[in-house]
Design an enzyme around this catalytic site. Structure first.
Site, mmCIF file in Angstrom:
data_model
loop_
_atom_site.group_PDB
_atom_site.id
_atom_site.type_symbol
_atom_site.label_atom_id
_atom_site.label_comp_id
_atom_site.label_asym_id
_atom_site.label_seq_id
_atom_site.Cartn_x
_atom_site.Cartn_y
_atom_site.Cartn_z
ATOM 1 N N ARG A 32 -9.404 -1.511 -0.148
ATOM 2 C CA ARG A 32 -9.992 -1.484 1.188
ATOM 3 C C ARG A 32 -9.097 -0.607 2.065
ATOM 4 O O ARG A 32 -7.933 -0.376 1.750
ATOM 5 C CB ARG A 32 -10.051 -2.889 1.772
ATOM 6 C CG ARG A 32 -10.977 -3.831 1.037
ATOM 7 C CD ARG A 32 -10.893 -5.247 1.625
ATOM 8 N NE ARG A 32 -11.791 -6.156 0.953
ATOM 9 C CZ ARG A 32 -11.454 -6.928 -0.072
ATOM 10 N NH1 ARG A 32 -10.214 -6.926 -0.539
ATOM 11 N NH2 ARG A 32 -12.339 -7.728 -0.630
ATOM 12 N N LYS A 58 -7.883 -9.059 1.680
ATOM 13 C CA LYS A 58 -8.696 -9.831 2.615
ATOM 14 C C LYS A 58 -8.483 -11.321 2.357
ATOM 15 O O LYS A 58 -8.488 -11.774 1.217
ATOM 16 C CB LYS A 58 -10.162 -9.449 2.381
ATOM 17 C CG LYS A 58 -11.116 -9.853 3.438
ATOM 18 C CD LYS A 58 -12.474 -9.237 3.094
ATOM 19 C CE LYS A 58 -13.508 -9.581 4.106
ATOM 20 N NZ LYS A 58 -14.795 -8.958 3.756
ATOM 21 N N HIS A 134 -15.197 2.510 3.056
ATOM 22 C CA HIS A 134 -15.861 1.516 2.218
ATOM 23 C C HIS A 134 -16.839 2.159 1.233
ATOM 24 O O HIS A 134 -17.089 1.624 0.155
ATOM 25 C CB HIS A 134 -16.557 0.455 3.071
ATOM 26 C CG HIS A 134 -16.615 -0.866 2.397
ATOM 27 N ND1 HIS A 134 -15.512 -1.676 2.240
ATOM 28 C CD2 HIS A 134 -17.647 -1.514 1.796
ATOM 29 C CE1 HIS A 134 -15.858 -2.763 1.580
ATOM 30 N NE2 HIS A 134 -17.148 -2.696 1.289
ATOM 31 N N ARG A 137 -14.943 2.793 -1.813
ATOM 32 C CA ARG A 137 -14.776 1.547 -2.577
ATOM 33 C C ARG A 137 -16.024 1.295 -3.427
ATOM 34 O O ARG A 137 -15.928 0.923 -4.597
ATOM 35 C CB ARG A 137 -14.524 0.400 -1.597
ATOM 36 C CG ARG A 137 -14.308 -0.957 -2.225
ATOM 37 C CD ARG A 137 -13.850 -1.918 -1.123
ATOM 38 N NE ARG A 137 -14.043 -3.307 -1.465
ATOM 39 C CZ ARG A 137 -13.182 -4.044 -2.163
ATOM 40 N NH1 ARG A 137 -12.065 -3.497 -2.606
ATOM 41 N NH2 ARG A 137 -13.422 -5.310 -2.410
ATOM 42 N N HIS A 160 -12.584 -9.859 -5.179
ATOM 43 C CA HIS A 160 -13.617 -10.797 -4.731
ATOM 44 C C HIS A 160 -13.297 -12.198 -5.227
ATOM 45 O O HIS A 160 -12.858 -12.386 -6.354
ATOM 46 C CB HIS A 160 -14.986 -10.382 -5.270
ATOM 47 C CG HIS A 160 -15.532 -9.143 -4.649
ATOM 48 N ND1 HIS A 160 -16.531 -8.410 -5.225
ATOM 49 C CD2 HIS A 160 -15.229 -8.501 -3.496
ATOM 50 C CE1 HIS A 160 -16.824 -7.377 -4.460
ATOM 51 N NE2 HIS A 160 -16.035 -7.404 -3.397
ATOM 52 N N TYR A 170 -22.917 -5.021 -6.062
ATOM 53 C CA TYR A 170 -22.808 -3.819 -6.882
ATOM 54 C C TYR A 170 -23.739 -3.740 -8.087
ATOM 55 O O TYR A 170 -23.891 -2.663 -8.649
ATOM 56 C CB TYR A 170 -21.364 -3.668 -7.379
ATOM 57 C CG TYR A 170 -20.399 -3.507 -6.246
ATOM 58 C CD1 TYR A 170 -20.314 -2.320 -5.535
ATOM 59 C CD2 TYR A 170 -19.583 -4.558 -5.847
ATOM 60 C CE1 TYR A 170 -19.449 -2.180 -4.476
ATOM 61 C CE2 TYR A 170 -18.700 -4.416 -4.792
ATOM 62 C CZ TYR A 170 -18.643 -3.232 -4.110
ATOM 63 O OH TYR A 170 -17.789 -3.099 -3.057
#
Length: 185
Positions: A32, A58, A134, A137, A160, A170
């Site tokens: 990120r 994150k 992003h 990414r 994640h 995705y």
């Protein structure tokens, strides 16, 4: 592909080594924007030499990040250009030799995207010229999926918490992909 056009725009920019490395690291690691900007010189050296680095992402989640061979080569080029001193110093510097900020990164990517003739869809559906961190990414994730990487590995690479997030974001198939999969039965 938009990545090739973006890298070509980097080569024509005022700081080609840094800009190429920024784009190549984003597209070759799945980091990120905030994670990219938090890298230190020593972490950059480790990534450039094929080693993993610990990323605090994150939600303060920790994961190991690695870098594609193309990203490693671009990062090595930047490290040769960048005056390396303190190994704990920020890896990415702006034109004034200060740490690159989040806003600075987004402005830079936007300008490079415009120079490359790229348009992206912003939140709310607005299509504008430019590039977003992003999107790179997503490029990383899509390239891994197209290479046949297991969704669980992709989940770990992206940091994640749940494979459901990874799948929902995705894992989209085209009609031709579905036809090819069924034809292989």
């Amino acid at each position: 592909e938009h990545l090739d056009a973006l890298l070509h725009a980097c080569e024509r920019s005022h700081q080609p080594s840094r800009n190429t490395a920024l784009v190549a690291v984003l597209a070759g690691s799945g980091l990120r924007a905030a994670e990219l900007l938090s890298l230190t010189v020593s972490q950059g050296e480790s990534l450039a030499n094929g080693g993993p680095v610990l990323i605090v992402g994150k939600g303060s989640k920790r994961r190991l990040a690695v870098l594609s061979p193309a990203g490693q080569a671009a990062l090595k080029g930047y490290l040769c250009w960048r005056a390396v001193g303190d190994p704990n110093a920020p890896l990415w510097l702006n034109a004034y030799v200060h740490p690159l900020t989040y806003g600075g990164l987004h402005w830079l990517l936007d300008e490079l995207g415009k120079a490359a003739g790229i348009s992206v869809t912003r939140k709310g559906g607005e299509v504008r010229p430019g590039m977003l961190a992003h999107v790179l990414r997503h490029t990383f994730a899509s390239r891994l999926l197209n290479a046949g990487v297991n969704v669980k590995i992709l989940q770990v690479a992206l940091g994640h918490a749940s494979p459901i997030t990874t799948i929902a974001t995705y894992c989209h198939s085209t009609p031709s992909q579905l036809q090819a999969a069924v034809a292989s039965l």
